[in-house]
Design a protein around this motif. Sequence first.
Motif, PDB file in Angstrom:
ATOM      1  N   SER A 300      -8.192  -4.074  -2.308  1.00 13.96           N
ATOM      2  CA  SER A 300      -6.942  -4.537  -1.708  1.00 13.96           C
ATOM      3  C   SER A 300      -6.337  -3.461  -0.816  1.00 13.96           C
ATOM      4  O   SER A 300      -6.443  -2.261  -1.090  1.00 13.96           O
ATOM      5  CB  SER A 300      -5.941  -4.908  -2.805  1.00 13.96           C
ATOM      6  OG  SER A 300      -4.675  -5.183  -2.250  1.00 13.96           O
ATOM      7  N   TRP A 301      -5.678  -3.905   0.263  1.00 12.25           N
ATOM      8  CA  TRP A 301      -5.036  -2.949   1.175  1.00 12.25           C
ATOM      9  C   TRP A 301      -3.848  -2.261   0.517  1.00 12.25           C
ATOM     10  O   TRP A 301      -3.499  -1.132   0.874  1.00 12.25           O
ATOM     11  CB  TRP A 301      -4.576  -3.658   2.459  1.00 12.25           C
ATOM     12  CG  TRP A 301      -3.420  -4.605   2.242  1.00 12.25           C
ATOM     13  CD1 TRP A 301      -3.490  -5.900   1.835  1.00 12.25           C
ATOM     14  CD2 TRP A 301      -2.041  -4.296   2.403  1.00 12.25           C
ATOM     15  NE1 TRP A 301      -2.241  -6.437   1.729  1.00 12.25           N
ATOM     16  CE2 TRP A 301      -1.314  -5.477   2.076  1.00 12.25           C
ATOM     17  CE3 TRP A 301      -1.319  -3.169   2.791  1.00 12.25           C
ATOM     18  CZ2 TRP A 301       0.073  -5.545   2.127  1.00 12.25           C
ATOM     19  CZ3 TRP A 301       0.058  -3.232   2.833  1.00 12.25           C
ATOM     20  CH2 TRP A 301       0.747  -4.408   2.513  1.00 12.25           C
ATOM     21  N   PHE A 302      -3.201  -2.937  -0.435  1.00  8.52           N
ATOM     22  CA  PHE A 302      -2.085  -2.304  -1.139  1.00  8.52           C
ATOM     23  C   PHE A 302      -2.530  -1.947  -2.550  1.00  8.52           C
ATOM     24  O   PHE A 302      -3.033  -2.791  -3.276  1.00  8.52           O
ATOM     25  CB  PHE A 302      -0.880  -3.243  -1.218  1.00  8.52           C
ATOM     26  CG  PHE A 302       0.335  -2.585  -1.837  1.00  8.52           C
ATOM     27  CD1 PHE A 302       1.214  -1.852  -1.057  1.00  8.52           C
ATOM     28  CD2 PHE A 302       0.566  -2.658  -3.208  1.00  8.52           C
ATOM     29  CE1 PHE A 302       2.318  -1.227  -1.625  1.00  8.52           C
ATOM     30  CE2 PHE A 302       1.653  -2.026  -3.777  1.00  8.52           C
ATOM     31  CZ  PHE A 302       2.533  -1.311  -2.980  1.00  8.52           C
ATOM     32  N   PRO A 303      -2.382  -0.696  -2.927  1.00 10.22           N
ATOM     33  CA  PRO A 303      -1.694   0.405  -2.224  1.00 10.22           C
ATOM     34  C   PRO A 303      -2.642   1.342  -1.460  1.00 10.22           C
ATOM     35  O   PRO A 303      -2.214   2.353  -0.947  1.00 10.22           O
ATOM     36  CB  PRO A 303      -1.049   1.153  -3.369  1.00 10.22           C
ATOM     37  CG  PRO A 303      -2.076   1.038  -4.468  1.00 10.22           C
ATOM     38  CD  PRO A 303      -2.706  -0.326  -4.313  1.00 10.22           C
ATOM     39  N   LEU A 304      -3.939   0.969  -1.400  1.00  3.12           N
ATOM     40  CA  LEU A 304      -4.930   1.946  -0.959  1.00  3.12           C
ATOM     41  C   LEU A 304      -4.799   2.341   0.512  1.00  3.12           C
ATOM     42  O   LEU A 304      -5.190   3.444   0.896  1.00  3.12           O
ATOM     43  CB  LEU A 304      -6.343   1.412  -1.232  1.00  3.12           C
ATOM     44  CG  LEU A 304      -7.435   2.474  -1.403  1.00  3.12           C
ATOM     45  CD1 LEU A 304      -7.046   3.494  -2.461  1.00  3.12           C
ATOM     46  CD2 LEU A 304      -8.761   1.826  -1.752  1.00  3.12           C
ATOM     47  N   LEU A 305      -4.246   1.455   1.344  1.00  2.00           N
ATOM     48  CA  LEU A 305      -4.055   1.809   2.752  1.00  2.00           C
ATOM     49  C   LEU A 305      -3.210   3.068   2.888  1.00  2.00           C
ATOM     50  O   LEU A 305      -3.504   3.959   3.690  1.00  2.00           O
ATOM     51  CB  LEU A 305      -3.382   0.656   3.495  1.00  2.00           C
ATOM     52  CG  LEU A 305      -2.882   0.979   4.914  1.00  2.00           C
ATOM     53  CD1 LEU A 305      -4.057   1.176   5.856  1.00  2.00           C
ATOM     54  CD2 LEU A 305      -1.956  -0.100   5.438  1.00  2.00           C
ATOM     55  N   PHE A 306      -2.138   3.165   2.084  1.00  2.00           N
ATOM     56  CA  PHE A 306      -1.187   4.273   2.185  1.00  2.00           C
ATOM     57  C   PHE A 306      -1.733   5.552   1.566  1.00  2.00           C
ATOM     58  O   PHE A 306      -1.124   6.615   1.699  1.00  2.00           O
ATOM     59  CB  PHE A 306       0.131   3.878   1.523  1.00  2.00           C
ATOM     60  CG  PHE A 306       0.696   2.594   2.062  1.00  2.00           C
ATOM     61  CD1 PHE A 306       1.284   2.558   3.304  1.00  2.00           C
ATOM     62  CD2 PHE A 306       0.588   1.415   1.343  1.00  2.00           C
ATOM     63  CE1 PHE A 306       1.780   1.378   3.825  1.00  2.00           C
ATOM     64  CE2 PHE A 306       1.087   0.223   1.850  1.00  2.00           C
ATOM     65  CZ  PHE A 306       1.679   0.206   3.092  1.00  2.00           C
ATOM     66  N   ILE A 307      -2.876   5.429   0.902  1.00  2.30           N
ATOM     67  CA  ILE A 307      -3.533   6.599   0.332  1.00  2.30           C
ATOM     68  C   ILE A 307      -4.670   7.047   1.241  1.00  2.30           C
ATOM     69  O   ILE A 307      -4.895   8.237   1.436  1.00  2.30           O
ATOM     70  CB  ILE A 307      -4.100   6.263  -1.073  1.00  2.30           C
ATOM     71  CG1 ILE A 307      -3.007   5.656  -1.961  1.00  2.30           C
ATOM     72  CG2 ILE A 307      -4.712   7.489  -1.715  1.00  2.30           C
ATOM     73  CD1 ILE A 307      -1.789   6.515  -2.125  1.00  2.30           C
ATOM     74  N   THR A 308      -5.369   6.073   1.807  1.00  5.49           N
ATOM     75  CA  THR A 308      -6.488   6.389   2.689  1.00  5.49           C
ATOM     76  C   THR A 308      -6.008   7.127   3.931  1.00  5.49           C
ATOM     77  O   THR A 308      -6.615   8.110   4.370  1.00  5.49           O
ATOM     78  CB  THR A 308      -7.232   5.101   3.095  1.00  5.49           C
ATOM     79  OG1 THR A 308      -7.646   4.408   1.907  1.00  5.49           O
ATOM     80  CG2 THR A 308      -8.450   5.412   3.942  1.00  5.49           C
ATOM     81  N   ILE A 309      -4.911   6.637   4.530  1.00  3.56           N
ATOM     82  CA  ILE A 309      -4.289   7.376   5.633  1.00  3.56           C
ATOM     83  C   ILE A 309      -3.202   8.256   5.038  1.00  3.56           C
ATOM     84  O   ILE A 309      -2.067   7.836   4.827  1.00  3.56           O
ATOM     85  CB  ILE A 309      -3.682   6.433   6.693  1.00  3.56           C
ATOM     86  CG1 ILE A 309      -4.735   5.495   7.256  1.00  3.56           C
ATOM     87  CG2 ILE A 309      -3.054   7.246   7.824  1.00  3.56           C
ATOM     88  CD1 ILE A 309      -4.215   4.527   8.295  1.00  3.56           C
ATOM     89  N   ALA A 310      -3.575   9.482   4.727  1.00  6.72           N
ATOM     90  CA  ALA A 310      -2.604  10.467   4.232  1.00  6.72           C
ATOM     91  C   ALA A 310      -2.188  11.328   5.427  1.00  6.72           C
ATOM     92  O   ALA A 310      -1.133  11.121   6.023  1.00  6.72           O
ATOM     93  CB  ALA A 310      -3.229  11.300   3.123  1.00  6.72           C
ATOM     94  N   CYS A 311      -3.044  12.276   5.806  1.00 11.35           N
ATOM     95  CA  CYS A 311      -2.794  13.033   7.031  1.00 11.35           C
ATOM     96  C   CYS A 311      -2.785  12.056   8.201  1.00 11.35           C
ATOM     97  O   CYS A 311      -3.716  11.275   8.363  1.00 11.35           O
ATOM     98  CB  CYS A 311      -3.886  14.071   7.232  1.00 11.35           C
ATOM     99  SG  CYS A 311      -3.966  15.304   5.917  1.00 11.35           S
ATOM    100  N   GLY A 312      -1.727  12.107   8.997  1.00 11.70           N
ATOM    101  CA  GLY A 312      -1.563  11.146  10.069  1.00 11.70           C
ATOM    102  C   GLY A 312      -0.404  10.218   9.806  1.00 11.70           C
ATOM    103  O   GLY A 312       0.107   9.573  10.718  1.00 11.70           O
TER     104      GLY A 312
END
Length: 577
Positions: A300-312
Amino acid sequence: MNALLVAVLGLAVFALGYRFYSKFIAERIFKLDPNYVTPAHKYKDGVDFVPTNKFVLWGHHFTSVAGAAPILGPAIAVYWGWLPAVLWVVFGTVFAAGVHDFGTLVLSVRNKGQSIGTLAHRLIGQRAKILFLFIILILVLMINAVFAWVISNLFITFPASVVPVFIQIPLALWIGHAVYKKNGKMLVPSLVALAVMYIVAIISSRVEILQIDLVQYLGGENAAGWFGLTSVGTAFFIWIIVLMIYVYIASILPVWKLLQPRDFINSHQLIVGLLILYLGLAFTNPTITAPVTNATTDVSWFPLLFITIACGAISGFHGLVSSGTSSKQLNNETEARFVGYLGAVGEGILALISILAVVTLFSSKTEFLATYSSFTEANGAGLGVFVEGAANLANGLMIPSDISTTIVSIIVVSFAATTLDTSIRLMRYIIAELGMEYKMPVLAKKHVATTIAVLASAALVLLPKGPQGFGSGGYLLWPLFGTANQLLAAISLLLIAVWLKRLGRNYVVVLIPMFFVLVTTMYAMFQQVALQWSWFGSNQNNLLFVFGAIIFVFGIWISITALSALTQNKELPLEDD
């Protein structure tokens, strides 16, 4: 969707954020004082505490935080579609990363240039400080393993990049000597050094003898190597050893000798690289062929999207750089906005073009989905797809593919190496501090602490076995990097909120991103540690489980302690010089 339009809108939001939001924070929240004596002046020692021109310091700070992560994370996260990735990069940078990077820099400057881990003692107590330092130590160790793994693999894949990258070292040493011993200027020499690097890059792209291809030297991909390894495994081992020797030396030298001039060169390199990519985007005017959103079934995109894009978007490692090295070099407190907030914006600009380079590479949506068929495939393909996509944009400026590929790989390696030796330096600080805390002063000795940092990092990247064969440590640890990094960012924001409350200032601008990052991170960590990596999980992994469980428990403990401190009016020892 037109990629150029997305880029223009994103850049406009970044510009507005810096112009208005960061100014509001600087004047109304942090109340920067131009007459405040910064630690760089108060504790000037010519090694770590060195008053530095704001442009040079911005170059160090920017290139230290802008390693491979703002490229790799976004290149993977487009798996869920380009729009969620773009929105998180743009608004995460303005309202979360800028506040975090700026805030940790000011907090450290106001407290003797101490690291965010040390400041946890004054803000939320001694026990929380020790736990926080251990989280930071584990995170920095993972960063060392991941970035060493990335650099070694890039050297193997793009051997033409090796000589241009290593020629930067003597050039930086020459600039450091010329500037600080001969009172020279850094701008022109650094531009000359950059020109030399790119001339060498062009030549090495076409002259095979300048391509340091260790695999071919060992007989080719199918040949046997040393110690029972394949030729590829042996080449990887050699590059790891070379990198560890380099970072040992780089991390113990005074900052003016190598770190500052090299990072200043790299800041120009990044600006040149961004100009090439954005101008290439303007000239080619490509269409985004990747899906706007992707209805995935595996992750699922939540919450992993906000973890995958950390730097940036937001990254806890930035706070370590802000409070670990940048705060010790800040010449004037008012320059913290330029260095901290604009440094975050610069990384957001890099992350944005990383996304656009990837999502415009493919000829069709079907081709994109074939490459990004699963989250696992996205993790494996992301970095290579970016290099190809960036080279494709550079082709729009009539730069030949072989040369553009070499230049892009040099940029990625240079930033990863900058982050790596800064990270080793930070790890030395932490080991020394823990040594003093536990009455083991031998650990506070520079060479002892650096040796431990280097050996531990090398062991972590080389020893674990995994799907990438020998030296899979960096690859195996990457899934944990994002959650650990975001947890550090959330806790750092929480410490800034406690500090602001003690000063009687508005801390809502810090509290909102803190709660968002903390909730998404703890949710993601629970999913990964308990439901995936544990003995009863769907994807058992003892290495990730042990590291993840330790960080998760420590994170909960620190968060509860800090939130309790935030709700109390009790005064804890706090120095706000």
